[in-house]
Design an enzyme around this catalytic site. Sequence first.
Site, short mmCIF file in Angstrom:
data_model
loop_
_atom_site.label_atom_id
_atom_site.label_comp_id
_atom_site.label_asym_id
_atom_site.label_seq_id
_atom_site.Cartn_x
_atom_site.Cartn_y
_atom_site.Cartn_z
N GLU A 140 93.42 55.41 75.85
CA GLU A 140 93.72 56.56 75.31
C GLU A 140 94.98 57.26 76.06
OE1 GLU A 140 90.46 58.65 74.85
OE2 GLU A 140 89.24 57.28 73.64
N GLU B 35 85.16 48.88 70.07
CA GLU B 35 83.99 49.99 69.95
C GLU B 35 83.57 50.36 68.40
OE1 GLU B 35 85.25 53.50 72.28
OE2 GLU B 35 86.21 51.95 73.84
#
Length: 362
Positions: free
Chosen positions: A160, A267
Amino acid sequence: MYWATAALILVFSFGCDLLSPPKEPATGFTEFGNIGELYESYFPIGAAVSGGEYGTNSFTYYPANVVSVFSSFVAENCMKPALIQPEEGTFEWDAADVIVDAAEARGAVVRGHTLVWHSQSPAWMTAGTKEEARARMRAHILAVAGRYTGRISAWDVVNEAVTDYGYRTDSPWYTVYGDASYIQDAFDYAYEADPDAKLFYNDYGVVNASKRNTIKNMITELRLKEDHHLAGVGIQAHWNLNWPSLSEIQATIDTFSDMGLEVQFTELDIDVYGGDGSIAETVLTDDLDEALADRYGEIFALFRQNAEKITNVTFWGIADDHTWLNRFWDSTYHNDEFRQNYPMPFNTNHEAKRLYMRITDF
Ligand code: XIL
């Protein structure tokens, strides 16, 4: 101190999750196929697990026939910097070791998550000068990735690091470096520690064209593939019943595959609340169960069609009693609130859901 407090809150809340009875026991299937084996010629099928941190060990908590359907595992929390090196030079290996050992005993691969992230990162690591932070990053990566050298199939080296429109400039790593070159360092150190692991950049919202392009530009600008050993892009896939479209997913796979990179869905979970933080808790009705099965069915059909480009598909959990989505909505993790969600392939009774039957029937 902050992290000690946060850890205590998490211990408490995770303990509660496991003790709360299911709101509405959903009917599930007690006999089910082995998805890892069924997808063997496509890609490993993974699950995010706990290794004893916060009091939960997924390998003993879930029934053996449930855990054994997965051919890949990743630590949901215990390999993150704040948990594995809470204080400088103090490493908490136990939970991570449990996961790596248990995965290997099952012949499953292990994804490593994650070495450098703005969140769940201890403040001491990025304090001081750039050179101090840089030395701590290198020491951290050599210690953590180095401990498991040769045993991790893919590392989420950096997690991220961008927003939709550019570098995440408020990341403590960006702040202490003053630029994005910390990303290059992280990949170089990970390669130094474990040259055999596939090194990944991992992020959420990658299917949105703006973010996808930002990531593509980052990879190009920093020469991550040419000069820093980048092997692939991890697409977190925290999705919902309506978003993203299959064409957005396909375009995202193609974008990175066309750059010569592997794609992993790292995920995966489908939020039944669709990003709505205000609505009341819903139960898993027959219609909702069916809608989830349809949605997962179309997504896995697309994944299978792209098997040459996809090298891992991992669920962010195993069953609905233990999923971060029971506490995460409105972009916030609610330590003191619980809203039952239904994103996982197994229900709160640890029976296979209809979606599981759908994605194993092809
Ligand atoms: C989440 C875990 O599931 C939670 O238990 C924890 O409290 C916060 O982090 N993106 C990631 C994951 O890369 O590490 C996050 O995991 C979910 C979002």
